[in-house]
Design a protein around this motif. Structure first.
Motif, PDB file in Angstrom:
ATOM      1  N   CYS A   4      53.420  28.461 -56.372  1.00  9.07           N
ATOM      2  CA  CYS A   4      54.262  27.596 -55.559  1.00  9.07           C
ATOM      3  C   CYS A   4      55.168  28.531 -54.785  1.00  9.07           C
ATOM      4  N   THR A   5      55.118  28.491 -53.458  1.00  7.92           N
ATOM      5  CA  THR A   5      55.808  29.504 -52.648  1.00  7.92           C
ATOM      6  C   THR A   5      57.302  29.227 -52.465  1.00  7.92           C
ATOM      7  N   ALA A   6      57.791  28.118 -53.002  1.00  7.78           N
ATOM      8  CA  ALA A   6      59.209  27.764 -52.799  1.00  7.78           C
ATOM      9  C   ALA A   6      60.132  28.781 -53.450  1.00  7.78           C
ATOM     10  N   ASP A   7      61.313  28.928 -52.895  1.00  3.22           N
ATOM     11  CA  ASP A   7      62.346  29.717 -53.555  1.00  3.22           C
ATOM     12  C   ASP A   7      62.875  28.900 -54.733  1.00  3.22           C
ATOM     13  N   TYR A  45      50.679  26.055 -53.451  1.00  2.00           N
ATOM     14  CA  TYR A  45      51.547  24.909 -53.121  1.00  2.00           C
ATOM     15  C   TYR A  45      52.606  25.386 -52.151  1.00  2.00           C
ATOM     16  N   THR A  46      52.619  24.870 -50.928  1.00  2.03           N
ATOM     17  CA  THR A  46      53.569  25.342 -49.927  1.00  2.03           C
ATOM     18  C   THR A  46      54.076  24.184 -49.077  1.00  2.03           C
ATOM     19  N   GLY A  76      48.393  22.371 -52.136  1.00  2.00           N
ATOM     20  CA  GLY A  76      49.424  21.337 -52.151  1.00  2.00           C
ATOM     21  C   GLY A  76      50.398  21.516 -51.007  1.00  2.00           C
ATOM     22  N   SER A  77      51.080  20.433 -50.691  1.00  2.00           N
ATOM     23  CA  SER A  77      52.077  20.432 -49.625  1.00  2.00           C
ATOM     24  C   SER A  77      53.282  19.630 -50.087  1.00  2.00           C
ATOM     25  N   VAL A  78      54.474  20.076 -49.695  1.00  2.00           N
ATOM     26  CA  VAL A  78      55.705  19.378 -50.080  1.00  2.00           C
ATOM     27  C   VAL A  78      56.846  19.717 -49.133  1.00  2.00           C
ATOM     28  N   GLY A  79      57.782  18.801 -48.997  1.00  2.00           N
ATOM     29  CA  GLY A  79      59.025  19.098 -48.299  1.00  2.00           C
ATOM     30  C   GLY A  79      59.294  18.218 -47.101  1.00  2.00           C
TER      31      GLY A  79
END
Ligand code: 7RM
Length: 655
Positions: free
Chosen positions: A310-313, A362-363, A391-394
């Motif tokens: 998951c690339t999120a910080d 997931y990005t 995956g995608s989110v935000g």
């Protein structure tokens, strides 16, 4: 409240009619393939969640699954557990002892791998360090770090001793850090000498020192040496500041975990809302862990062999739930990367996928749109054949970006899960199940089993097919339990629009004939810039804080890559002239007050702002101007000339 999207725009979005069933090879191996899971969970949601809860490790069992006194919920009442035990200890006892827990890569290319056993020992050690510095159960610990393994270690160490962590994203300014520390009255701060972003040092300790001038509750500061001496010099204040590595040398490997009540606070995470002051969203231990555990397992079809990235910080909720708690509770191998996707080149993400054989990626849509613009040669240069799920989110993902992602990253063999959720919801709530759902690009599809989502009109009527407000009509385990220090705001913000058992998400959405949800963006004064939540009021407060500014109105306008960009309309004090110099000064001022994510793209100086006769700024008109659209109804304006002047001016200076 701002107004909703016009019907024509909603209709445009629903033009999408391509469908993507799960690729056959994926479906054949997927854990969840039976549509009956939805009906089963709907019949007995509490039993459904209890099933996942019983896969976790508890010191003592709960006596009832849910106590719901709207709008206050308690989940797994009477149960006791520890989040760090569930994320670490229980894997160490079995075959995962020497499995990689965290594969980390720094932006300059340095690498580290921590096995579950390494993680277990370092979490225990750091928990002992915290205790030795006087941190006790219930105390708040602020964390301001780059994306390094110590961030996850610090969070889990807090959880181990029952301290409440408050992670502040490293991109936030000193003032934002100060306000968050003070709101939570944190007693200890964990930071670093710095981090790396696009080849530049982010001087975190220097920023923290700025914040620490006005944080009377902080007794101790722990500094992680990320840069050693390649960075700006670090000031170490005798008696208050301590180096992480020196403290760790002394610390024992064993630390008895605290027995936490399921409803004990696990963390606070600040997020933007409709006022100038961010809200400290409160999550508790049992329900949050159940929600993140369950969704990581099902939404990502997680298997023991997976390499999950998951690339999120970790400074955002996505990092809390899907870099740390969800995957580690499942015993997964997690990839963490510190830096930018285009450093040193535009294939850095794909290089990492290739190097570690990432299977689940997931990005955010803003990243996908940037990849699209950079071109297909970058993903094509690398071996991405290990990937099996995307995956995608935000923010809403536009169908072109969805299809591009599916084709050029997933090679048409990986399902794409578009997952809708919020800081407040703690875990994914609307999403495909990848072995089951036939996706429509642009739709987050259906509520996760056990979740009840609906579309409501302003009057609170349920809309079966059509648009309106997205609401949640049943409590869920990982729901927020409150806003730190502001119990009233919890009720008014989320549970007061209709009856106190209906959660107002702040999002507009449309439900189609198949019961699929299409998210349409915020209906309140919250912007979504590159997947980051920014309150228009926060930016306005930052602007009016500048000595030359009289008044400011901030709106979002569409932006090709970021989804939305910040546009600020500013009136200046008597005798002050606008101009390029002041314009960039104001932009920098917002960065200093909030952080680089809130920097306005446009600053438009104006003699007047369009207002109603009762004095309310008409943001709708400003949005139309910022978008370059034909203006809607202007009949309620106090001075109709204001808008004509502004429009002309925006065309001159706004580009
Ligand atoms: C996880 C996260 C929450 C807001 C939310 C929406 C938007 C998030 C999607 C989405 C459309 C999605 N938490 N949002 N995911 N909109 N489709 N899949 O982002 O608290 O920072 O933001 O983000 O507006 O309310 S958040």
């Amino acid at each position: 409240m701002a107004d909703q999207k016009p019907a024509a725009e909603i209709a445009d979005l629903l033009q999408e009619d391509r469908t993507f069933p799960p690729p056959e090879a994926f479906r054949a191996q997927a854990s969840v393939r039976d549509e009956a899971v939805y009906a089963r969970a709907a019949r007995d949601p509490e039993g459904f969640w209890a099933g996942f809860a019983s896969e976790l490790e508890w010191f003592s069992p709960w006596t009832s699954v849910l106590d719901w006194k709207p709008p206050h919920a308690r989940w797994f009442v009477g149960g006791t557990l520890n989040a760090s035990v569930n994320c670490v200890d229980r894997h160490v006892r079995g075959a995962r002892r020497n499995k990689a827990a965290i594969i980390w890569e720094g932006e300059p290319g340095d690498r580290r791998t921590l096995t579950y056993f390494d993680l277990y020992r370092q979490v225990s050690q750091f928990a002992n360090v915290l205790t030795s510095l006087g941190v006790r159960r219930g105390d708040r610990v602020a964390i301001y770090l780059p994306l390094v393994p110590e961030l996850a270690i610090a969070m889990l160490a807090c959880a181990r001793i029952g301290a409440i962590h408050s992670v502040v994203f490293g991109g936030f300014s000193a003032e934002s850090l100060r306000d968050r520390i003070n709101d939570a009255a944190a007693t200890l701060l964990i930071t670093a000498d710095g981090g790396w972003r696009r080849g530049q040092v982010v001087p975190l300790k220097q920023m923290a020192d700025e914040a620490l001038k006005e944080t009377p509750s902080i007794k101790n500061v722990v500094i992680v040496a990320r840069l050693h001496d390649s960075a700006a010099p670090v000031h170490v204040k005798e008696g208050r500041d301590h180096w992480y590595h020196l403290l760790m040398q002394e610390a024992s490997y064993t630390c008895e975990p605290e027995r936490m009540d399921a409803e004990d606070m696990l963390y606070i995470l600040y997020t933007s809302g409709t006022t100038g002051k961010p809200k400290g969203i409160v999550h508790t231990t049992g329900g949050y862990l159940v929600g993140t555990y369950a969704t990581t397992k099902w939404v990502f079809d997680l298997k023991d062999e997976d390499v999950f990235w998951c690339t999120a910080d970790i400074g955002w909720v996505t990092g809390h739930s899907y870099v740390v708690y969800g995957p580690l509770a499942n015993g997964a191998t997690v990839v963490m990367y510190e830096g930018a996707p285009d450093w040193p080149q535009r294939d850095r993400f794909w290089e990492i996928v290739e190097r570690y054989g990432v299977t689940i990626f997931y990005t955010a849509p803003t990243a996908i749109r940037a990849f699209m613009r950079w071109g297909t040669e970058w993903p094509r240069r690398r071996d991405l054949s290990s990937l099996r799920l995307l995956g995608s989110v935000g923010e809403p993902i536009n169908p072109e970006a969805w299809v591009w992602y599916y084709r050029h990253v997933g090679g048409e063999r990986c399902p794409v899960v578009d997952t809708w959720w919020q800081t407040e919801t703690g875990s994914i709530l609307i999403t495909p199940l990848p072995g089951l759902t036939t996706c429509k690009p642009g739709s987050a599809t259906r509520p996760f089993p056990g979740i009840s989502a609906e579309i409501r009109t302003d009057q609170g009527e349920t809309v079966e097919v059509g648009g309106g407000f997205l609401v949640l009509t049943r409590p869920w385990p990982s729901m927020l339990r409150g806003i730190y220090g502001d119990p009233d705001r919890y009720v008014t913000q989320y549970w007061s629009r209709w009856t106190p058992d209906i959660y107002f998400t702040g999002d507009g959405a449309k439900r189609d004939r198949d019961g699929f949800f299409w998210l349409l963006g915020r209906v309140d004064d919250v912007l979504n810039v590159a997947g980051h939540r920014i309150g228009t009021m926060e930016v306005e407060s930052a602007l009016v804080d500048h000595p030359r500014v009289a008044e400011a109105a901030v709106v979002g306008r569409s932006h090709e890559i970021k989804g939305q960009a910040v546009a600020a309309f500013v009136t200046l004090k008597e005798g002050v002239q606008g101009g390029d110099v002041l314009m960039s000064e104001l932009k920098d001022h917002v960065v200093r007050k909030i952080g680089a994510i809130a920097r306005p793209d446009d600053v438009i100086f104006t003699a007047d702002l369009p207002k109603t006769r009762s004095g309310k700024i008409m943001r709708r008109l400003l949005r139309d101007i910022a978008e370059g659209k034909a203006l809607g109804d202007t009949t309620t304006l106090a001075d109709p000339n204001v808008i004509a002047r502004l429009k002309e001016q925006y065309q001159e200076t706004g580009e």
